[in-house]
Design a protein around this motif. Structure first.
Motif, PDB file in Angstrom:
ATOM      1  N   ARG A  50       0.815  -1.214   0.000  1.00 38.97           N
ATOM      2  CA  ARG A  50       0.000   0.000   0.000  1.00 38.97           C
ATOM      3  C   ARG A  50       0.850   1.267   0.000  1.00 38.97           C
ATOM      4  O   ARG A  50       0.664   2.154  -0.839  1.00 38.97           O
ATOM      5  CB  ARG A  50      -0.939  -0.006   1.209  1.00 38.97           C
ATOM      6  N   TRP A 129      -8.455   0.944  -2.089  1.00 41.82           N
ATOM      7  CA  TRP A 129      -7.033   0.969  -2.405  1.00 41.82           C
ATOM      8  C   TRP A 129      -6.830   0.517  -3.852  1.00 41.82           C
ATOM      9  O   TRP A 129      -7.525  -0.373  -4.336  1.00 41.82           O
ATOM     10  CB  TRP A 129      -6.253   0.051  -1.466  1.00 41.82           C
ATOM     11  N   ASP A 222      -2.800  -4.827  -2.059  1.00 44.31           N
ATOM     12  CA  ASP A 222      -4.155  -5.009  -2.562  1.00 44.31           C
ATOM     13  C   ASP A 222      -4.101  -5.575  -3.976  1.00 44.31           C
ATOM     14  O   ASP A 222      -3.334  -5.088  -4.826  1.00 44.31           O
ATOM     15  CB  ASP A 222      -4.887  -3.675  -2.540  1.00 44.31           C
TER      16      ASP A 222
END
Length: 225
Positions: A50, A129, A222
């Motif tokens: 992330r 995300w 993600d």
């Protein structure tokens, strides 16, 4: 007369060198101490974690208000603590003795249990995300800038039915899919992973135990299967 002229020239030279030294010192002070080149460790580059992804996409333009609409989860992360992105390679926890689940509560997995005085807390927030598109057979690539080596990589994938956009990550949401042996110090490590039966937005959770110390990295990536 020649001696005086030589002295003045030398004095000017020393003055110029002093000014240059002062300028260099000022630049060092102005440079964030948290630059990745200063505290080089590592993170997953594929699928990208992330905060590493946020740094890659916006590090040269992190004050651009367009981020709020184009990349809202990165926007909230940059607003919370910019050092979570500048230090994309420092998301680790020390002193767990290998029993890391006892030190990282549910809903705090992506921040490694609010490690580093809570610098990475924004990464725990569920939401939209940006994802990496992968198949259910994929390879994790981890960048080790400091050549720490690895005692192991443990790679978890969220179970089908987990909602990454509304549910902060818990241990029960994860299934361990790959556990490796050790890696000699190098710049990159890879591990093959299979995660059958998944579709949609999921989280790949990579645990990297560095070999040089009791230092473990916890990295949320993600993905869309």
């Amino acid at each position: 007369m020649l001696t005086h002229r030589h002295d003045r020239t030398a004095a000017r030279g020393w003055t110029l060198r002093a000014l240059l030294a002062a300028l260099a010192a000022a630049l060092l002070v102005a440079t964030p101490w948290s630059s990745p080149n200063v505290s080089a460790h590592g993170s997953t580059s594929n699928p990208v974690s992330r905060n590493y992804g946020c740094w890659q996409r916006w590090g040269n333009d992190f004050q651009n208000p367009a981020m709020q609409q184009q990349d809202p989860m990165c926007w909230q992360a940059w607003q919370y603590d910019t050092n979570a992105m500048w230090n994309w390679n420092g998301l680790y926890r020390e002193g767990t003795g290998g029993n890391y689940q006892a030190f990282i509560p549910d809903n705090q997995l992506c921040s490694a249990g609010h490690t580093q005085d809570g610098r990475y807390n924004s990464l725990d927030n569920p939401g939209a995300w940006r994802t990496s598109a992968i198949s259910t057979n994929f390879t994790v690539n981890l960048v080790d800038q400091a050549f720490h080596g690895a005692d192991y990589l443990r790679i978890y994938v969220t179970r089908q039915g987990y909602n990454a956009q509304t549910d902060a990550l818990d241990w029960a949401d994860l299934e361990l899919r790959t556990s490796t042996g050790s890696y000699a110090p190098a710049g990159n490590y890879t591990a093959n992973v299979t995660a059958p039966g998944r579709s949609g937005h999921h989280v790949v959770y990579t645990v990297w135990k560095a070999s040089h110390a009791d230092q473990i990295y916890f990295l949320c990536s993600d993905v869309t299967f």
